[in-house]
Design a protein around this motif. Structure first.
Motif, PDB file in Angstrom:
ATOM      1  N   ILE A  71       1.161  78.854  46.279  1.00  0.00           N
ATOM      2  CA  ILE A  71       0.687  80.109  46.877  1.00  0.00           C
ATOM      3  C   ILE A  71      -0.007  79.882  48.220  1.00  0.00           C
ATOM      4  CG2 ILE A  71      -1.503  80.124  45.624  1.00  0.00           C
ATOM      5  CD1 ILE A  71      -1.059  83.220  45.385  1.00  0.00           C
ATOM      6  N   GLY A  72      -0.598  78.707  48.401  1.00  0.00           N
ATOM      7  CA  GLY A  72      -1.272  78.400  49.656  1.00  0.00           C
ATOM      8  C   GLY A  72      -0.347  78.333  50.852  1.00  0.00           C
ATOM      9  N   LYS A  77      -1.249  88.794  53.203  1.00  0.00           N
ATOM     10  CA  LYS A  77      -2.376  89.350  52.463  1.00  0.00           C
ATOM     11  C   LYS A  77      -1.928  89.532  51.016  1.00  0.00           C
ATOM     12  CE  LYS A  77      -4.735  90.086  56.260  1.00  0.00           C
ATOM     13  NZ  LYS A  77      -5.774  89.225  56.670  1.00  0.00           N
ATOM     14  N   PHE A  78      -2.875  89.337  50.096  1.00  0.00           N
ATOM     15  CA  PHE A  78      -2.566  89.484  48.678  1.00  0.00           C
ATOM     16  C   PHE A  78      -3.460  90.524  48.020  1.00  0.00           C
ATOM     17  CE2 PHE A  78      -0.667  85.286  49.148  1.00  0.00           C
ATOM     18  CZ  PHE A  78       0.414  85.349  48.289  1.00  0.00           C
ATOM     19  N   LEU A  79      -2.869  91.258  47.108  1.00  0.00           N
ATOM     20  CA  LEU A  79      -3.571  92.155  46.201  1.00  0.00           C
ATOM     21  C   LEU A  79      -3.150  91.759  44.796  1.00  0.00           C
ATOM     22  CD1 LEU A  79      -5.145  94.727  45.296  1.00  0.00           C
ATOM     23  CD2 LEU A  79      -3.005  95.990  45.666  1.00  0.00           C
ATOM     24  N   TYR A  94      -5.460  83.498  36.058  1.00  0.00           N
ATOM     25  CA  TYR A  94      -4.475  83.135  37.082  1.00  0.00           C
ATOM     26  C   TYR A  94      -4.800  83.771  38.437  1.00  0.00           C
ATOM     27  CZ  TYR A  94      -1.645  81.331  33.211  1.00  0.00           C
ATOM     28  OH  TYR A  94      -1.178  80.646  32.121  1.00  0.00           O
ATOM     29  N   ALA A  95      -5.314  84.986  38.441  1.00  0.00           N
ATOM     30  CA  ALA A  95      -5.703  85.621  39.715  1.00  0.00           C
ATOM     31  C   ALA A  95      -6.852  84.848  40.356  1.00  0.00           C
ATOM     32  CB  ALA A  95      -6.083  87.080  39.498  1.00  0.00           C
ATOM     33  N   GLN A  96      -7.787  84.389  39.546  1.00  0.00           N
ATOM     34  CA  GLN A  96      -8.899  83.600  40.075  1.00  0.00           C
ATOM     35  C   GLN A  96      -8.417  82.246  40.611  1.00  0.00           C
ATOM     36  OE1 GLN A  96     -11.949  84.752  40.616  1.00  0.00           O
ATOM     37  NE2 GLN A  96     -11.287  86.694  39.746  1.00  0.00           N
ATOM     38  N   ILE A  97      -7.489  81.624  39.897  1.00  0.00           N
ATOM     39  CA  ILE A  97      -6.912  80.353  40.359  1.00  0.00           C
ATOM     40  C   ILE A  97      -6.184  80.572  41.686  1.00  0.00           C
ATOM     41  CG2 ILE A  97      -5.140  78.603  39.893  1.00  0.00           C
ATOM     42  CD1 ILE A  97      -5.876  78.883  36.888  1.00  0.00           C
ATOM     43  N   ALA A  98      -5.382  81.635  41.760  1.00  0.00           N
ATOM     44  CA  ALA A  98      -4.655  81.933  42.999  1.00  0.00           C
ATOM     45  C   ALA A  98      -5.623  82.131  44.154  1.00  0.00           C
ATOM     46  CB  ALA A  98      -3.775  83.166  42.813  1.00  0.00           C
ATOM     47  N   SER A  99      -6.694  82.855  43.910  1.00  0.00           N
ATOM     48  CA  SER A  99      -7.707  83.078  44.935  1.00  0.00           C
ATOM     49  C   SER A  99      -8.296  81.751  45.408  1.00  0.00           C
ATOM     50  CB  SER A  99      -8.813  83.984  44.387  1.00  0.00           C
ATOM     51  OG  SER A  99      -9.815  84.192  45.350  1.00  0.00           O
ATOM     52  N   GLN A 100      -8.631  80.898  44.463  1.00  0.00           N
ATOM     53  CA  GLN A 100      -9.194  79.588  44.785  1.00  0.00           C
ATOM     54  C   GLN A 100      -8.207  78.751  45.604  1.00  0.00           C
ATOM     55  OE1 GLN A 100     -10.342  77.379  41.258  1.00  0.00           O
ATOM     56  NE2 GLN A 100     -10.194  75.443  42.334  1.00  0.00           N
ATOM     57  N   LYS A 109      -9.480  85.253  51.323  1.00  0.00           N
ATOM     58  CA  LYS A 109      -9.629  85.537  49.897  1.00  0.00           C
ATOM     59  C   LYS A 109      -8.899  86.843  49.585  1.00  0.00           C
ATOM     60  CE  LYS A 109     -13.056  85.702  46.285  1.00  0.00           C
ATOM     61  NZ  LYS A 109     -14.447  85.519  45.917  1.00  0.00           N
ATOM     62  N   PRO A 110      -8.087  86.851  48.530  1.00  0.00           N
ATOM     63  CA  PRO A 110      -7.337  88.063  48.210  1.00  0.00           C
ATOM     64  C   PRO A 110      -8.197  89.132  47.545  1.00  0.00           C
ATOM     65  CG  PRO A 110      -6.937  86.425  46.539  1.00  0.00           C
ATOM     66  CD  PRO A 110      -7.796  85.762  47.595  1.00  0.00           C
ATOM     67  N   GLU A 111      -7.686  90.332  47.568  1.00  0.00           N
ATOM     68  CA  GLU A 111      -8.326  91.427  46.829  1.00  0.00           C
ATOM     69  C   GLU A 111      -7.850  91.342  45.384  1.00  0.00           C
ATOM     70  OE1 GLU A 111      -8.484  96.309  46.763  1.00  0.00           O
ATOM     71  OE2 GLU A 111      -7.452  95.300  48.400  1.00  0.00           O
ATOM     72  N   ILE A 112      -8.791  91.389  44.450  1.00  0.00           N
ATOM     73  CA  ILE A 112      -8.465  91.369  43.026  1.00  0.00           C
ATOM     74  C   ILE A 112      -9.066  92.621  42.402  1.00  0.00           C
ATOM     75  CG2 ILE A 112      -8.724  90.178  40.821  1.00  0.00           C
ATOM     76  CD1 ILE A 112      -9.020  87.551  42.394  1.00  0.00           C
ATOM     77  N   VAL A 113      -8.220  93.414  41.750  1.00  0.00           N
ATOM     78  CA  VAL A 113      -8.676  94.614  41.058  1.00  0.00           C
ATOM     79  C   VAL A 113      -8.482  94.371  39.566  1.00  0.00           C
ATOM     80  CG1 VAL A 113      -8.437  97.104  40.796  1.00  0.00           C
ATOM     81  CG2 VAL A 113      -7.995  96.041  43.024  1.00  0.00           C
ATOM     82  N   PHE A 114      -9.575  94.449  38.824  1.00  0.00           N
ATOM     83  CA  PHE A 114      -9.592  94.110  37.407  1.00  0.00           C
ATOM     84  C   PHE A 114      -9.763  95.369  36.573  1.00  0.00           C
ATOM     85  CE2 PHE A 114     -11.944  92.625  33.607  1.00  0.00           C
ATOM     86  CZ  PHE A 114     -11.016  91.705  33.136  1.00  0.00           C
TER      87      PHE A 114
END
Length: 180
Positions: A71-72, A77-79, A94-100, A109-114
């Motif tokens: 992914i790096g 931009k990622f959502l 997995y969203a947190q791993i992708a962000s990291q 840093k991507p936007e993550i909506v939980f």
């Protein structure tokens, strides 16, 4: 696709995995093997139905890192839309791993909506909640998670957010307003 193709400027991921799943993925001279599973971690919330959330190996541990999606390498931009009750896999983690991984590569840093009580299939608004269905790779019905009302609200809200995200990053403007 965003990891391998040029010209992609915005990517919305709904309950995605950070590892390749199911079959080998081939692109030019690069191959991502499928991440392995441990069938012993399959749970049965009721007879004849599986909960597969925990069967996939940790993609950050060897030898499973070979299946990690790069992914790096993406230049967009990622959502990430995440259902907290996703029973297919650990999309919240997995969203947190992708962000990291993105941040480690110097990306934004991507936007993550939980959505805490939404399941795996966060589809466009007003699609009925799919509580369980046959999973070809597992060869039995599996649960997908989600509480009906919370899942429906997540579908409405996420659909508006996804459209707004694409308008913003593809057209340069916000045109939709969330009503929740």
């Amino acid at each position: 696709m965003a990891s391998f193709l040029k010209g992609i400027t915005a990517t919305a991921v709904v309950n995605g995995s950070v590892a390749n799943v199911g079959a080998a993925l081939h692109y030019k001279d690069h191959t991502l093997p499928p991440i392995g599973i441990d069938p012993k971690r399959l749970k049965h919330p009721e007879p004849g139905v599986g909960d597969i959330r925990d069967v996939i190996h940790n993609p950050l541990e060897e030898p499973h890192r070979k299946s990690l999606i790069p992914i790096g390498k993406a230049d967009c931009k990622f959502l990430f839309i995440v259902g907290g009750d996703d029973r297919n896999w650990k999309s919240d983690i997995y969203a947190q791993i992708a962000s990291q991984l993105l941040v480690e590569e110097g990306k934004e840093k991507p936007e993550i909506v939980f959505y805490p009580k939404a399941g795996h299939y966060i589809e466009p608004p007003y699609f009925p909640l799919c509580k369980a269905s046959f999973h070809k790779l597992v060869n039995l019905p599996v649960v997908w998670g989600g509480e009906p009302k919370a899942h429906a609200l997540a579908q409405v809200d996420s659909w508006q957010r996804i459209q707004n995200f694409f308008h913003k990053h593809l057209n340069g403007k916000n045109v939709l307003k969330n009503k929740l």
